[in-house]
Design a protein around this motif. Sequence first.
Motif, PDB file in Angstrom:
ATOM      1  N   CYS A 276       0.821  -1.207   0.000  1.00 21.22           N
ATOM      2  CA  CYS A 276       0.000   0.000   0.000  1.00 21.22           C
ATOM      3  C   CYS A 276       0.855   1.257   0.000  1.00 21.22           C
ATOM      4  CB  CYS A 276      -0.941   0.007   1.203  1.00 21.22           C
ATOM      5  SG  CYS A 276      -2.279  -1.201   1.120  1.00 21.22           S
ATOM      6  N   ARG A 277       1.946   1.220   0.754  1.00 20.83           N
ATOM      7  CA  ARG A 277       2.789   2.413   0.868  1.00 20.83           C
ATOM      8  C   ARG A 277       3.512   2.735  -0.436  1.00 20.83           C
ATOM      9  NH1 ARG A 277       1.086   5.460   4.598  1.00 20.83           N
ATOM     10  NH2 ARG A 277       3.105   6.386   5.105  1.00 20.83           N
ATOM     11  N   VAL A 278       3.934   1.699  -1.170  1.00 19.20           N
ATOM     12  CA  VAL A 278       4.644   1.953  -2.433  1.00 19.20           C
ATOM     13  C   VAL A 278       3.687   2.021  -3.623  1.00 19.20           C
ATOM     14  CG1 VAL A 278       6.731   0.857  -1.563  1.00 19.20           C
ATOM     15  CG2 VAL A 278       5.128  -0.500  -2.901  1.00 19.20           C
ATOM     16  N   GLY A 279       2.407   1.660  -3.418  1.00 19.61           N
ATOM     17  CA  GLY A 279       1.416   1.819  -4.465  1.00 19.61           C
ATOM     18  C   GLY A 279       1.179   0.620  -5.351  1.00 19.61           C
ATOM     19  N   TYR A 280       1.578  -0.590  -4.906  1.00 21.15           N
ATOM     20  CA  TYR A 280       1.249  -1.790  -5.680  1.00 21.15           C
ATOM     21  C   TYR A 280      -0.259  -2.002  -5.718  1.00 21.15           C
ATOM     22  CZ  TYR A 280       6.205  -3.104  -5.439  1.00 21.15           C
ATOM     23  OH  TYR A 280       7.562  -3.123  -5.548  1.00 21.15           O
ATOM     24  N   PHE A 281      -0.914  -1.717  -4.613  1.00 21.66           N
ATOM     25  CA  PHE A 281      -2.373  -1.694  -4.561  1.00 21.66           C
ATOM     26  C   PHE A 281      -2.795  -0.819  -3.393  1.00 21.66           C
ATOM     27  CE2 PHE A 281      -1.224  -5.647  -2.249  1.00 21.66           C
ATOM     28  CZ  PHE A 281      -1.778  -5.398  -1.006  1.00 21.66           C
ATOM     29  N   PRO A 303      -8.989  -6.607   0.658  1.00 18.47           N
ATOM     30  CA  PRO A 303      -9.899  -5.814  -0.192  1.00 18.47           C
ATOM     31  C   PRO A 303      -9.156  -4.674  -0.854  1.00 18.47           C
ATOM     32  CG  PRO A 303     -10.212  -5.257   2.122  1.00 18.47           C
ATOM     33  CD  PRO A 303      -9.249  -6.409   2.095  1.00 18.47           C
ATOM     34  N   CYS A 304      -9.259  -4.588  -2.173  1.00 17.19           N
ATOM     35  CA  CYS A 304      -8.472  -3.555  -2.863  1.00 17.19           C
ATOM     36  C   CYS A 304      -9.248  -2.944  -4.021  1.00 17.19           C
ATOM     37  CB  CYS A 304      -7.144  -4.135  -3.368  1.00 17.19           C
ATOM     38  SG  CYS A 304      -7.321  -5.412  -4.619  1.00 17.19           S
ATOM     39  N   GLU A 305      -8.728  -1.810  -4.486  1.00 22.60           N
ATOM     40  CA  GLU A 305      -9.366  -1.074  -5.566  1.00 22.60           C
ATOM     41  C   GLU A 305      -9.059  -1.716  -6.910  1.00 22.60           C
ATOM     42  OE1 GLU A 305      -8.996   3.236  -5.491  1.00 22.60           O
ATOM     43  OE2 GLU A 305      -8.154   3.083  -3.466  1.00 22.60           O
ATOM     44  N   LYS A 306     -10.035  -1.737  -7.783  1.00 20.30           N
ATOM     45  CA  LYS A 306      -9.850  -2.368  -9.086  1.00 20.30           C
ATOM     46  C   LYS A 306      -8.801  -1.655  -9.930  1.00 20.30           C
ATOM     47  CE  LYS A 306     -14.200  -4.792  -9.879  1.00 20.30           C
ATOM     48  NZ  LYS A 306     -15.358  -4.972 -10.776  1.00 20.30           N
ATOM     49  N   ARG A 307      -8.687  -0.365  -9.772  1.00 22.34           N
ATOM     50  CA  ARG A 307      -7.736   0.360 -10.625  1.00 22.34           C
ATOM     51  C   ARG A 307      -6.291   0.045 -10.280  1.00 22.34           C
ATOM     52  NH1 ARG A 307      -6.189   5.851  -8.891  1.00 22.34           N
ATOM     53  NH2 ARG A 307      -6.817   6.231  -6.734  1.00 22.34           N
ATOM     54  N   TYR A 308      -6.090  -0.691  -9.165  1.00 18.41           N
ATOM     55  CA  TYR A 308      -4.751  -1.143  -8.816  1.00 18.41           C
ATOM     56  C   TYR A 308      -4.552  -2.605  -9.170  1.00 18.41           C
ATOM     57  CZ  TYR A 308      -3.726   3.195  -6.421  1.00 18.41           C
ATOM     58  OH  TYR A 308      -3.496   4.510  -6.136  1.00 18.41           O
ATOM     59  N   GLY A 309      -5.317  -3.106 -10.130  1.00 15.25           N
ATOM     60  CA  GLY A 309      -5.098  -4.468 -10.599  1.00 15.25           C
ATOM     61  C   GLY A 309      -6.047  -5.475 -10.021  1.00 15.25           C
ATOM     62  N   CYS A 310      -7.024  -5.043  -9.225  1.00 19.08           N
ATOM     63  CA  CYS A 310      -8.009  -5.976  -8.692  1.00 19.08           C
ATOM     64  C   CYS A 310      -9.212  -6.011  -9.604  1.00 19.08           C
ATOM     65  CB  CYS A 310      -8.400  -5.577  -7.270  1.00 19.08           C
ATOM     66  SG  CYS A 310      -7.214  -6.127  -6.047  1.00 19.08           S
TER      67      CYS A 310
END
Length: 310
Positions: A276-281, A303-310
């Motif tokens: 999360c800190r480096v922005g992978y998701f 649980p993650c945002e779709k725009r980060y690859g989910c």
Amino acid sequence: MKESTLHHWRGLVEKAIAITDNNMSQDLSVTDVAAQLSVDAQTLGRRFEDLKQESFKQFTRRRKLENAGGLLRHSSFSISQIADLCGYTNSAALSKAFSQDLHFSPTAYRDRPCLVNEDETLYRTKIITSAEDEMMSDIFCMDNTEEINLPSSTLYYVLLPSQNDPIRNMVTFMEHFIQEFSIIKSTVFLQDAKIITGTLDAVPVTLYHRMMMYVGLLVPNGPGYEKVHRQMQFMGLYACTLHTKDIAGNSYKHLKVNMGFAEAGLPMYNFINHSCRVGYFKMTSNQFFISLTGRNTCEVFIPCEKRYGC
């Protein structure tokens, strides 16, 4: 207080916690919750403070702030969005709460590289679980994750005993509760339900001794499950009441690991925090969890945002 009376009120206080947890965006008073539980508000307030060492108002204020803090650390939501999600009237109200209680602005809090509470929780977890200090990057890495969608579900759960040492007691009592939930799962023929564990709290923010760990059965909602949910309303564990938590349908980072939940907990969190800190998701809520699939296997759901690859 008699043991039977203590047990009765401990159950009601846990029900009050479950109600507030399902309504984090609302400003519920002890009177509101007491009405739902059909008990006297003043008595509930006294018993709540006796058992939790803080008043109901202090408890709900703290949890709103901690939930916001977790989203600041691990989500990409704006401060205005977080204020709305956590029940603040606007971003100014959130900023005021942060300044008064944490002595940081939300922006400064989001930018801090680490938190004092976070360091203490990770250190204690490492000692208790004998987990590896590192992230186990060969296991907990983006290449080993898959993106999946889980439908909206209901979590039927119990709060694990804490005694101000939640991780130690989680490890101590988990096997008992896994057996209990396995019986329920087979009784109502829930082959696709998951026995999961996690915390109701925001891990990087909540003080270690205040963390509330749970174990429960995650049951999908929707067609075909109506009868199951009716049955679950009458289920219970020995000397425990099942609470419910609404879990919205979401996209998840999913990771299977060949280790038990206790061993997986610390490297899992380090992986989540680093990613999360480096922005992978980025996460959409603070409620990641572990599915308990075996003594030496488990599955991680983030649980993650779709725009980060989910």
